[in-house]
Design a protein around this motif. Structure first.
Motif, PDB file in Angstrom:
ATOM      1  N   GLY A 129       0.658  -1.013  -0.020  1.00 48.72           N
ATOM      2  CA  GLY A 129      -0.134  -0.048  -0.037  1.00 48.72           C
ATOM      3  C   GLY A 129       1.000   1.221   0.078  1.00 48.72           C
ATOM      4  O   GLY A 129       0.225   2.430  -0.130  1.00 48.72           O
ATOM      5  N   LEU A 130       2.227   1.165   0.335  1.00 55.65           N
ATOM      6  CA  LEU A 130       3.020   2.526   0.411  1.00 55.65           C
ATOM      7  C   LEU A 130       3.697   2.178  -0.920  1.00 55.65           C
ATOM      8  O   LEU A 130       4.802   3.171  -1.146  1.00 55.65           O
ATOM      9  CB  LEU A 130       3.834   2.473   1.626  1.00 55.65           C
ATOM     10  N   ARG A 131       3.396   1.652  -2.010  1.00 56.00           N
ATOM     11  CA  ARG A 131       3.780   1.626  -3.446  1.00 56.00           C
ATOM     12  C   ARG A 131       5.435   1.216  -3.075  1.00 56.00           C
ATOM     13  O   ARG A 131       6.394   1.420  -3.756  1.00 56.00           O
ATOM     14  CB  ARG A 131       4.067   2.875  -4.125  1.00 56.00           C
ATOM     15  N   ARG A 132       5.662   0.379  -2.002  1.00 57.39           N
ATOM     16  CA  ARG A 132       7.050  -0.570  -2.011  1.00 57.39           C
ATOM     17  C   ARG A 132       7.022  -1.778  -2.560  1.00 57.39           C
ATOM     18  O   ARG A 132       5.947  -2.293  -2.476  1.00 57.39           O
ATOM     19  CB  ARG A 132       7.440  -0.568  -0.420  1.00 57.39           C
ATOM     20  N   TRP A 146       2.115  -6.252  12.139  1.00 57.24           N
ATOM     21  CA  TRP A 146       2.906  -5.229  12.653  1.00 57.24           C
ATOM     22  C   TRP A 146       4.385  -5.363  12.528  1.00 57.24           C
ATOM     23  O   TRP A 146       4.850  -6.464  12.350  1.00 57.24           O
ATOM     24  CB  TRP A 146       2.890  -4.816  14.179  1.00 57.24           C
ATOM     25  N   SER A 147       5.145  -4.286  12.221  1.00 59.52           N
ATOM     26  CA  SER A 147       6.403  -4.454  11.895  1.00 59.52           C
ATOM     27  C   SER A 147       7.068  -3.107  12.229  1.00 59.52           C
ATOM     28  O   SER A 147       6.313  -2.097  12.259  1.00 59.52           O
ATOM     29  CB  SER A 147       6.801  -4.789  10.428  1.00 59.52           C
ATOM     30  N   GLU A 148       8.292  -3.058  12.297  1.00 54.18           N
ATOM     31  CA  GLU A 148       8.939  -1.795  12.796  1.00 54.18           C
ATOM     32  C   GLU A 148       8.945  -0.912  11.415  1.00 54.18           C
ATOM     33  O   GLU A 148       8.956  -1.338  10.423  1.00 54.18           O
ATOM     34  CB  GLU A 148      10.426  -2.056  13.306  1.00 54.18           C
ATOM     35  N   GLN A 149       9.121   0.338  11.944  1.00 56.96           N
ATOM     36  CA  GLN A 149       8.900   1.420  10.647  1.00 56.96           C
ATOM     37  C   GLN A 149      10.024   1.408   9.760  1.00 56.96           C
ATOM     38  O   GLN A 149       9.899   1.616   8.625  1.00 56.96           O
ATOM     39  CB  GLN A 149       8.868   2.665  11.040  1.00 56.96           C
ATOM     40  N   TRP A 150      11.231   0.588  10.032  1.00 55.42           N
ATOM     41  CA  TRP A 150      12.321   0.465   9.102  1.00 55.42           C
ATOM     42  C   TRP A 150      12.320  -0.708   8.426  1.00 55.42           C
ATOM     43  O   TRP A 150      13.314  -0.798   7.408  1.00 55.42           O
ATOM     44  CB  TRP A 150      13.664   0.896  10.074  1.00 55.42           C
ATOM     45  N   LEU A 204       2.644  -5.712   5.203  1.00 52.91           N
ATOM     46  CA  LEU A 204       1.550  -5.181   6.397  1.00 52.91           C
ATOM     47  C   LEU A 204       0.188  -5.219   5.754  1.00 52.91           C
ATOM     48  O   LEU A 204      -0.053  -5.333   4.592  1.00 52.91           O
ATOM     49  CB  LEU A 204       1.933  -3.955   6.920  1.00 52.91           C
ATOM     50  N   GLY A 237       1.354  -6.410  18.253  1.00 49.05           N
ATOM     51  CA  GLY A 237       1.195  -5.097  18.029  1.00 49.05           C
ATOM     52  C   GLY A 237       0.249  -5.255  16.672  1.00 49.05           C
ATOM     53  O   GLY A 237       0.224  -6.277  16.063  1.00 49.05           O
ATOM     54  N   SER A 238      -0.354  -3.921  16.360  1.00 48.74           N
ATOM     55  CA  SER A 238      -1.050  -4.332  15.391  1.00 48.74           C
ATOM     56  C   SER A 238      -1.171  -2.608  14.922  1.00 48.74           C
ATOM     57  O   SER A 238      -0.877  -1.644  15.510  1.00 48.74           O
ATOM     58  CB  SER A 238      -2.386  -4.716  15.288  1.00 48.74           C
ATOM     59  N   LEU A 239      -1.480  -2.318  13.438  1.00 48.33           N
ATOM     60  CA  LEU A 239      -1.592  -1.190  12.813  1.00 48.33           C
ATOM     61  C   LEU A 239      -2.946  -0.462  13.524  1.00 48.33           C
ATOM     62  O   LEU A 239      -3.931  -1.200  13.459  1.00 48.33           O
ATOM     63  CB  LEU A 239      -1.501  -1.203  11.557  1.00 48.33           C
ATOM     64  N   LEU A 273      -2.727  -0.614   5.768  1.00 52.89           N
ATOM     65  CA  LEU A 273      -2.090   0.211   4.983  1.00 52.89           C
ATOM     66  C   LEU A 273      -2.626   0.404   3.615  1.00 52.89           C
ATOM     67  O   LEU A 273      -2.216  -0.187   2.639  1.00 52.89           O
ATOM     68  CB  LEU A 273      -0.725  -0.441   4.522  1.00 52.89           C
ATOM     69  N   ARG A 306       2.257   8.444   6.642  1.00 62.14           N
ATOM     70  CA  ARG A 306       2.664   7.317   5.590  1.00 62.14           C
ATOM     71  C   ARG A 306       2.889   8.086   3.977  1.00 62.14           C
ATOM     72  O   ARG A 306       1.788   8.999   3.847  1.00 62.14           O
ATOM     73  CB  ARG A 306       1.421   6.367   5.539  1.00 62.14           C
ATOM     74  N   SER A 338       4.127   8.151   0.213  1.00 55.61           N
ATOM     75  CA  SER A 338       4.705   7.168  -1.079  1.00 55.61           C
ATOM     76  C   SER A 338       5.069   8.194  -2.128  1.00 55.61           C
ATOM     77  O   SER A 338       4.286   9.181  -2.386  1.00 55.61           O
ATOM     78  CB  SER A 338       4.065   5.916  -1.409  1.00 55.61           C
ATOM     79  N   VAL A 345      13.751   7.908   8.634  1.00 53.91           N
ATOM     80  CA  VAL A 345      13.269   6.827   7.970  1.00 53.91           C
ATOM     81  C   VAL A 345      13.486   7.047   6.448  1.00 53.91           C
ATOM     82  O   VAL A 345      13.187   8.220   6.016  1.00 53.91           O
ATOM     83  CB  VAL A 345      11.957   6.167   8.458  1.00 53.91           C
ATOM     84  N   SER A 378       8.786   3.367  -7.644  1.00 54.56           N
ATOM     85  CA  SER A 378       8.139   4.056  -6.543  1.00 54.56           C
ATOM     86  C   SER A 378       8.740   3.424  -5.070  1.00 54.56           C
ATOM     87  O   SER A 378       9.122   2.192  -5.232  1.00 54.56           O
ATOM     88  CB  SER A 378       6.677   3.732  -6.580  1.00 54.56           C
ATOM     89  N   THR A 379       8.327   4.321  -4.191  1.00 53.38           N
ATOM     90  CA  THR A 379       8.689   3.556  -2.633  1.00 53.38           C
ATOM     91  C   THR A 379       7.714   4.257  -1.845  1.00 53.38           C
ATOM     92  O   THR A 379       7.030   5.328  -2.186  1.00 53.38           O
ATOM     93  CB  THR A 379      10.207   4.005  -2.513  1.00 53.38           C
ATOM     94  N   ARG A 420       6.695   4.830   6.213  1.00 52.96           N
ATOM     95  CA  ARG A 420       5.903   4.996   7.544  1.00 52.96           C
ATOM     96  C   ARG A 420       6.695   5.760   8.603  1.00 52.96           C
ATOM     97  O   ARG A 420       7.948   5.299   9.071  1.00 52.96           O
ATOM     98  CB  ARG A 420       5.674   3.535   7.960  1.00 52.96           C
ATOM     99  N   PRO A 434       0.027   3.181  15.360  1.00 52.88           N
ATOM    100  CA  PRO A 434      -0.059   2.059  16.129  1.00 52.88           C
ATOM    101  C   PRO A 434       0.502   2.031  17.708  1.00 52.88           C
ATOM    102  O   PRO A 434       1.319   3.103  17.829  1.00 52.88           O
ATOM    103  CB  PRO A 434       0.406   1.012  15.374  1.00 52.88           C
ATOM    104  N   ALA A 465       4.644  -2.310  19.971  1.00 52.19           N
ATOM    105  CA  ALA A 465       4.775  -3.705  20.425  1.00 52.19           C
ATOM    106  C   ALA A 465       5.930  -4.034  21.473  1.00 52.19           C
ATOM    107  O   ALA A 465       6.724  -3.369  21.255  1.00 52.19           O
ATOM    108  CB  ALA A 465       5.097  -4.562  19.062  1.00 52.19           C
TER     109      ALA A 465
END
Lengths: 269, 422
Positions: free
Chosen positions: A104-107, A139-143, A148, A189-191, A195, B278, B280, B308, B322-323, B326, B376, B379
């Motif tokens: 969803g972030l076009r990655r 969930w994942s870390e932002q880096w 997701l 964790g969760s968003l 996304l 967010r 992109s 980031v 594209s990239t 977050r 969010p 965690a």
């Protein structure tokens, strides 16, 4: 005697414990054919045609087009995208086809396995591509760029094409399906929101307005986005607690021997 | 008497309110629909070469006419359709006059099918192929309104009016920021025509199709007209700066910009504590570029510390690279800071390199999406709620439970023994 009964109960519990493990390995067969799959493809991220997992999206296009679709994927699943391209008969030389999946972030998302790129010979009738993503985590870390929950874009195109073969008619079929990975992939964790591109804009609008407005992405999974608190880890942990309690009772009774001490005569003897 | 007057006045007011209530929204809706109505301009080549009889045994012109008739029948109500011709009027040899020969056959607006069909029927293959000038005029026809705009160019020969490169014309039209797409169709195309028409299409994010049969032409034009009718989000144009200071502030939405080779673009976004940014970006290759490229999107603080980044690289034929990234901003610790937004600077750079002989201006089109949503919760554990799973977990729990049971048993026996002795 008592011990055997205890161990028998424990074994029964163990047998029950297999069930969550067995459930994991079966794919989530939920091909809901309801609703209409798109018969057109978009030509950019902005215009991507939306389809639900389990549907087969079709499109007629020209060689050299960049075709875009999008589908929603939720946590705990491992989506696989399959594409079939019916090649033009008039093609004079080989062409290379590629399917790319973006989040969803076009990655761009990596494919674990599957033939993401294939070269079709001049006479080939069709070419099949597939891409299996990593498991979608809650969930994942932002880096990190772990998959997701949210919208996923599929882009299908030729990456190498002879000029003479530009613009010939092709037929395309795209399908996405998820394998349920279950509790093994349940992370903490969760968003707060999936996304989905444009979600900040759509959530601000009133429900009445949003029907007419164009949005970047509007689909969500059949049964809505998972709240993220349930996983089979609850079953495993609870079962472990029960087994531990039973084992405790078993161990305790071992130290007591089998009932009455031998030197004490049974009552009434 | 007074009551009756009041009643009459009340009825009058009520009636007025009702009529106003009916009248006002309907006109408002009408205005809104015409302002956002999708516009399509069909641009048909009527040059002399259209006489060639090589489409299903028909001449190219009559195939095009039949296809147009079918398209005009199938055009959705909401689409405003226009038809422009090129090379329809000047049969002479003077290049200068021939290259100005483009005319509006049917103006862009609500479609009268019979009128449009009559107009199409009058066409006879005549003159030159001035694609470049015709594209410019066709873009002017579409001006105004906020809906999607599409030009469908149907041609059977490459542009005969050099040095004005139609490909560059298309790029300049796209750079005007009016959100216009040009789709091209080549009738029985030569290799040169294929290259030129697909170049025009790629410059604006459109598609190119080769046509050998009449039904292909009908289907494709119908498909393109329908595509124009699909509602899409129209991006807002912004202009990024070359440093964070003075950069435009973006809120949630979709934006476009242009970025030249070796340039950087900066934008700002305000993020409150507890929110997640967010963003992109996709950079489109609307011209010939070298086949190795990349894009970098960085989120930095105003003091230039990187928070980031998102990066992507690729090679081969592509439309975009594209990239995204977050940035969940942690909840504020003091209540005072709760509403103080942090300014995050977004830097966009790309590493496309122009292929030989390609103009560097206007810049490559950027598309930026920004979403500021609730963040969010952090965690605290790797696994969901810190729960366990699997046979090892069960084994350990059983073993520990058993040992605890044995220990408890011994302890209580020992206690009973001690109590007995005492």
């Amino acid at each position: 005697m008592r011990i055997t009964r205890v161990w028998g109960a424990a074994l029964l519990m163990l047998a029950l414990a297999v069930s969550p493990a067995a459930a994991d390995s079966s794919p989530s067969a939920s091909p809901s054919e309801s609703g209409d799959a798109p018969t057109e493809a978009g030509t950019s991220f902005r215009t991507a045609a939306e389809f639900e997992q389990g549907m087969t999206a079709t499109a007629s296009a020209s060689t050299g087009d960049y075709l875009y679709w999008s589908f929603p994927a939720d946590a705990g699943g491992r989506p696989t995208v399959r594409a079939t391209v019916k090649l033009p008969e008039a093609a004079g030389s080989a062409s290379t086809w590629q399917v790319d999946v973006y989040d969803g972030l076009r990655r761009r998302q990596a494919c674990q396995y599957g033939a993401q790129t294939r070269t079709a010979d001049a006479g080939a009738a069709s070419v099949e591509l597939s891409c299996t993503l990593r498991t979608v985590r809650a969930w994942s870390e932002q880096w990190s760029d772990d998959p997701l929950p949210g919208t996923y874009y599929v882009r299908l195109t030729t990456t190498r094409l002879a000029t003479g073969d530009l613009g010939l008619p092709v037929g395309v079929e795209v399908r996405a399906e998820s394998k349920d990975i279950g509790g093994a992939a349940a992370v903490d964790g969760s968003l707060a929101q999936p996304l989905v591109p444009g979600i900040a804009v759509t959530s601000e609008q009133d429900d009445e307005d949003s029907s007419a407005e164009a949005v970047l992405s509007s689909l969500e999974p059949d049964d809505g986005w998972a709240s993220g608190w349930w996983s089979d880890r609850w079953v495993w942990t609870a079962l472990g607690a029960v087994l531990a309690a039973l084992a405790g009772i078993g161990g305790y009774s071992l130290t007591r021997g089998s009932g009455r001490p031998t030197r004490v005569p049974p009552p009434g003897a | 008497m007074i009551t009756r007057q009041r009643l009459a006045a009340g009825v009058f007011v009520l009636l007025a309110a009702l009529t106003a209530g009916i009248a006002v929204p309907s006109t408002a809706v009408a205005d809104e629909t015409t302002a956002t109505a999708p516009k399509v301009n069909l641009l048909l080549d009527v040059s002399g070469s259209m006489r060639a009889k090589d489409i299903d045994g028909q001449s190219r012109m009559s195939a095009a006419k039949q296809a147009f008739n079918e398209v005009l029948d199938a055009t959705p109500e909401e689409v405003q359709l226009g038809i422009r011709t090129l090379g329809a009027n000047y049969p002479g040899d003077d290049r200068k006059t021939g290259c100005k020969d483009t005319a509006q056959l049917y103006p862009v607006g609500p479609l009268d099918r019979t009128e449009a069909k009559t107009a199409v029927a009058t066409l006879t293959p005549t003159g030159w192929t001035p694609i470049g000038p015709a594209l410019l005029k066709a873009a002017d026809d579409l001006e105004g309104g906020e809906g999607t705009k599409r030009i469908v160019l149907i041609s059977d020969g490459e542009d005969t009016c050099a040095p004005l490169d139609p490909c560059e014309v298309a790029r300049e039209i796209a750079a005007k920021g009016i959100g216009l797409t040009i789709d091209t169709l080549g009738l029985v195309p030569s290799a040169k025509l294929r290259v030129q028409l697909s170049c025009i299409a790629e410059a604006t994010g459109g598609t190119y199709t080769s046509i050998e049969h009449r039904d292909e032409l009908t289907d494709r034009v119908n498909q393109l007209v329908d595509r124009a009718a699909d509602p899409v989000v129209v991006p807002k144009a912004v202009e990024g700066t070359d440093a964070c200071a003075g950069a435009p502030t973006l809120t949630s939405g979709l934006f476009t910009d242009r970025e030249e080779f070796n340039q950087q673009r900066w934008y700002r976004v305000d993020v409150k504590p507890g929110q997640e940014l967010r963003a992109s970006v996709s950079v489109a290759a609307d011209r010939d570029v070298n086949p190795h490229y990349g894009v970098l999107l960085r989120a930095v603080t105003v003091k230039n510390r990187e928070i980031v980044r998102g990066e992507a690289a690729g090679n081969g034929r592509t439309d975009v690279i594209s990239t995204g990234l977050r940035y969940p901003k942690a909840e504020a610790e003091d209540e005072e800071d709760e509403d103080t937004a942090e300014t995050v600077c977004l830097q966009v750079t790309h590493s496309y390199a122009p292929a030989g002989g390609v103009k560097a201006t206007p810049g490559l089109p950027l598309e930026i999406t920004v979403d500021v949503v609730d963040g969010p919760d952090q965690a605290t554990d790797v696994a969901s709620f810190g729960l366990g799973r699997g046979w090892w977990l069960l084994g350990v729990l059983v073993l520990v439970g058993f040992l605890a049971g044995v220990l408890w048993g011994w302890l209580s026996r020992w206690r009973v023994a001690v109590w007995r002795t005492n």
